[in-house]
Design a protein around this motif. Structure first.
Motif, PDB file in Angstrom:
ATOM      1  N   GLN A  70      21.987 -15.858 -17.608  1.00 30.69           N
ATOM      2  CA  GLN A  70      22.837 -16.865 -17.410  1.00 30.69           C
ATOM      3  C   GLN A  70      22.472 -18.136 -18.513  1.00 30.69           C
ATOM      4  OE1 GLN A  70      21.822 -16.778 -13.051  1.00 30.69           O
ATOM      5  NE2 GLN A  70      24.000 -16.839 -12.657  1.00 30.69           N
ATOM      6  N   ALA A  75      29.533 -16.374 -10.351  1.00 29.64           N
ATOM      7  CA  ALA A  75      29.762 -15.790 -11.728  1.00 29.64           C
ATOM      8  C   ALA A  75      29.804 -16.893 -12.739  1.00 29.64           C
ATOM      9  CB  ALA A  75      31.078 -15.082 -11.287  1.00 29.64           C
ATOM     10  N   PRO A  88      32.170 -17.462 -15.062  1.00 29.16           N
ATOM     11  CA  PRO A  88      33.456 -18.108 -15.497  1.00 29.16           C
ATOM     12  C   PRO A  88      33.406 -19.309 -14.433  1.00 29.16           C
ATOM     13  CG  PRO A  88      33.887 -15.884 -15.396  1.00 29.16           C
ATOM     14  CD  PRO A  88      32.343 -15.952 -15.131  1.00 29.16           C
ATOM     15  N   SER A  89      33.302 -19.032 -13.201  1.00 31.93           N
ATOM     16  CA  SER A  89      33.095 -20.320 -12.228  1.00 31.93           C
ATOM     17  C   SER A  89      32.197 -21.355 -12.903  1.00 31.93           C
ATOM     18  CB  SER A  89      32.726 -19.748 -11.080  1.00 31.93           C
ATOM     19  OG  SER A  89      32.577 -20.868 -10.044  1.00 31.93           O
ATOM     20  N   LYS A 100      42.965 -19.939 -16.244  1.00 25.73           N
ATOM     21  CA  LYS A 100      42.831 -18.410 -15.959  1.00 25.73           C
ATOM     22  C   LYS A 100      44.189 -17.838 -16.957  1.00 25.73           C
ATOM     23  CE  LYS A 100      42.164 -14.709 -12.541  1.00 25.73           C
ATOM     24  NZ  LYS A 100      40.998 -14.359 -13.023  1.00 25.73           N
ATOM     25  N   ASP A 126      40.724 -12.805 -19.887  1.00 28.34           N
ATOM     26  CA  ASP A 126      40.495 -13.257 -18.568  1.00 28.34           C
ATOM     27  C   ASP A 126      40.611 -14.643 -18.412  1.00 28.34           C
ATOM     28  OD1 ASP A 126      39.842 -11.002 -16.720  1.00 28.34           O
ATOM     29  OD2 ASP A 126      38.681 -10.649 -18.589  1.00 28.34           O
ATOM     30  N   LEU A 181      35.988 -10.565 -19.012  1.00 27.54           N
ATOM     31  CA  LEU A 181      34.988  -9.902 -18.285  1.00 27.54           C
ATOM     32  C   LEU A 181      34.912  -8.349 -18.085  1.00 27.54           C
ATOM     33  CD1 LEU A 181      35.812 -12.381 -15.288  1.00 27.54           C
ATOM     34  CD2 LEU A 181      34.230 -12.658 -17.127  1.00 27.54           C
ATOM     35  N   LYS A 201      29.415  -7.959 -16.562  1.00 31.18           N
ATOM     36  CA  LYS A 201      29.090  -8.284 -15.210  1.00 31.18           C
ATOM     37  C   LYS A 201      29.002  -9.652 -14.706  1.00 31.18           C
ATOM     38  CE  LYS A 201      26.449  -4.005 -14.713  1.00 31.18           C
ATOM     39  NZ  LYS A 201      24.919  -3.418 -14.124  1.00 31.18           N
ATOM     40  N   GLY A 202      30.032 -10.360 -15.521  1.00 34.98           N
ATOM     41  CA  GLY A 202      30.031 -11.911 -15.109  1.00 34.98           C
ATOM     42  C   GLY A 202      28.984 -12.716 -15.563  1.00 34.98           C
ATOM     43  N   LYS A 203      27.949 -12.203 -16.017  1.00 35.19           N
ATOM     44  CA  LYS A 203      26.754 -13.149 -16.378  1.00 35.19           C
ATOM     45  C   LYS A 203      26.108 -13.060 -17.904  1.00 35.19           C
ATOM     46  CE  LYS A 203      24.982 -13.066 -11.453  1.00 35.19           C
ATOM     47  NZ  LYS A 203      23.943 -13.002 -10.678  1.00 35.19           N
TER      48      LYS A 203
END
Length: 624
Positions: free
Chosen positions: A279, A361, A363-364, A380, A398, A418, A446-448
């Motif tokens: 991360q 995640a 992106p957040s 987004k 994304d 993503l 996987k978002g990370k």
């Protein structure tokens, strides 16, 4: 003498003031309580060198020239230089003629690493000496193990070894890694170890190791400590507080028998270790695109008016610095106490604490960070964006990060994709092409995890048909198709034997096929001659220099009876969840010549995209 008296008064102040101040009461029974500490640095004159700053000098480069070594080692020496020169508030600003004190190279190089190891050994000995060995029928000498030796086994990783051998909780592993790195300087990257390799481990176990129970401390401000900070808010709180490290420890007590003696060993549950390294790498990679940085080494100091300062351990709580002056402390798994968060955010206008949940995640996280910046925005997207024109490539994006610019500034943005797994990554050639077109695409697995370089197909140079004139274009086209046309050949229309007179035409190009002859000329002849030639099995094709190249190619393909199709052809890639990751659009003339697909294009196509089209779809491009 005055400094000595000041030190005595500080001691008296501590002796009488701290016990009477309820805000400074420490609970020594709790291992997760941070400590208030005072620091004084004394340096012998014979252990330092004097250096005068020259034109174009800067401290980092001065250290590199004097000591050499890796960037990590230079950063360690920089901390020493800061302490030797407390009058320099900003080490990035030095001036020609300015006097600097630097540690002597021979003293630092021989003592630096040894001192670090000695600290770890002293921690271990102090912990072992203070334990109640007599209750277990063992002498202190029998129990004391200054350092542990471990041999790496197949399937091991350093974090698992620390957890298993030292009984360390998941939250404490990364603080213990510093000591393991110090004890094993021969291992450049602790992520890469091999079976049979020898490791030295600290002799103390678990969170009871001195100095490992906290991720931050509140310290009395001292001129010998570097200070990082911004503009304090009016009326900000300036009193030190007790900071508790809120670490969830999951420990099972299990009895084991060793050499006939029964003792209780702490064993941490073999839960999946929470690993934030990926991360952090993702944050560093993405934020570097907006001139941000992530600090994960050393300490970060936050002054509290004139009464004290907070010291943040960056390896436990990374620090983000944005180019607009905003500083963000990244709190993974809620390690930082709420009281300390309130203190930081109420004291400094541009300081904030970002608490990251375990499964949040990327992106957040990035959205929350970028929202603190006035210069960038994130939104987004969830649709395809066009990249380039020749060829045109549409990539599914994304999220999109954009710089806020004025009407006169050049716009800048990059996209975030993503992907569920590496098989859905964009081809490397597509990512490179997008970069060259001014739009970088960052892919998160996987978002990370930042995706590394995906498989990139080899570059391929596209053959080009010479087209100085349309007749020359036809000659090279026929050669590409496998024909050998004759130049400037004389063809009889009427002959003396048959007609009693002779008439002929000189063909720019003459092509003989199995069933006919084809005359290709740039000048027209009378229709009567054309009809006579046609009856004798000779076809006339007139090519004008005013005709488009596309029209000329179509005429020749008709003449030699090769089927073709003109279209905007689509090639799809990186399919995921029933949806394509992107599309290559290629306007071309397509022919199937002896089961070989040829696409004639009128524009230059990127060599990487050509290689991708050839290797993935068996396509051969020819530029005309």
């Amino acid at each position: 003498m005055g400094k000595r008296n000041l030190s005595v008064w500080r001691f008296v102040f501590l002796l009488f003031f701290i016990p009477s101040c309820p805000s400074l009461v420490f609970s020594y029974q709790k291992e997760d309580t941070a400590h208030l500490f005072f620091q004084k640095t004394a340096v012998l004159k014979e252990n330092v060198d004097t250096y005068f700053v020259k034109n174009d000098d800067w401290i980092f480069n001065i250290i590199r020239k004097k000591f050499g070594g890796s960037e990590k080692e230079i950063l360690k020496i920089l901390e020493v230089v800061k302490r030797l020169n407390p009058e320099i508030e900003n080490p990035d600003r030095v001036y020609p003629g300015q006097k600097l004190l630097l540690p002597r190279k021979d003293v630092y190089m021989t003592t630096g690493l040894t001192q670090e190891k000695d600290k770890i050994i002293k921690k271990t000995e102090a912990l072992n000496d203070s334990s109640n060995a007599e209750d277990k029928g063992m002498s202190v000498c029998e129990k004391k193990e200054t350092l542990l030796k471990y041999t790496v086994k197949k399937g091991d990783c350093v974090s698992y070894i620390i957890q298993d051998q030292l009984g360390v909780s998941s939250a404490d592993i990364y603080r213990m890694l510093h000591d393991v790195k110090t004890l094993n300087p021969n291992i450049e990257d602790l992520n890469i170890i091999y079976p049979g390799q020898k490791l030295l481990l600290p002799g103390y176990r678990g969170a009871s190791a001195p100095g490992h129970a906290t991720v931050l401390t509140v310290a009395k401000q001292n001129r010998n400590l570097p200070v990082s900070g911004g503009k304090a808010k009016k009326g900000a709180i300036s009193v030190p507080i007790i900071a508790k490290d809120l670490i969830n420890k999951q420990v099972i007590e299990k009895k084991q028998v060793v050499s006939g003696k029964e003792f209780v060993k702490e064993i941490v549950k073999k839960d999946k270790i929470i690993n934030h390294e990926k991360q952090i790498l993702a944050m560093r990679y993405i934020l570097s695109r907006i001139n941000g940085s992530v600090i994960t080494n050393g300490n970060y100091y936050i002054p509290l008016s004139s009464s004290g300062q907070i010291t943040i351990n960056c390896s436990a709580i990374p620090v983000i610095e944005l180019d607009n002056g905003v500083t963000i402390f990244v709190d993974f798994s809620r390690r930082m106490p709420e009281s300390l968060k309130r203190l930081i955010q109420s004291t400094w206008e541009k300081y904030s604490v970002l608490t990251i949940e375990e499964n949040e995640a990327m992106p957040s996280i990035i959205k929350r960070i970028i929202n603190t910046s006035k210069d960038y925005s994130i939104k987004k997207c969830g649709t395809y964006l066009k990249v380039g024109n020749h060829p045109r490539i549409d990539i599914f994006i994304d999220w999109i990060v954009s710089k806020k610019v004025s009407a006169t500034e050049k716009p800048y943005s990059f996209g975030i994709r993503l992907v569920a797994n590496r098989s859905s990554l964009l081809p490397g050639s597509v990512r490179r092409y997008s970069d060259e077109m001014g739009f970088e695409v960052v892919e998160l697995v996987k978002g990370k995890e930042i995706a590394g370089n995906s498989d990139r197909y080899g570059d391929l140079n596209v053959p080009v048909l010479n087209s100085d004139t349309n007749i020359i274009l036809v000659e090279f086209l026929l050669s590409t198709l496998g024909y050998t046309p004759l130049q400037h050949s004389e063809v009889d229309i009427y002959s003396m034997e048959k007609n009693g007179f002779k008439a002929s035409v000189t063909a720019d190009l003459l092509l003989k096929t199995n069933d006919k002859r084809i005359i290709i000329n740039s000048k027209k002849i009378s229709q009567e001659f054309v009809d006579v030639l046609k009856k004798s099995g000779t076809e006339m094709v007139f090519i004008s220099d005013s005709e488009s190249k596309k029209k000329v190619i179509e005429k020749i393909l008709h003449a030699v009876n090769i089927p073709f199709l003109c279209d905007d052809f689509k090639f799809f890639f990186s399919r995921q969840d029933g949806k394509n990751g992107g599309t290559i659009s290629l306007p071309a003339i397509r022919i199937n010549d002896n089961n070989k697909l040829l696409y004639f294009v009128d524009r230059k196509v990127d060599n990487g995209i050509c290689g991708l089209l050839h290797d993935k779809w068996g396509i051969n491009l020819v530029k005309y």
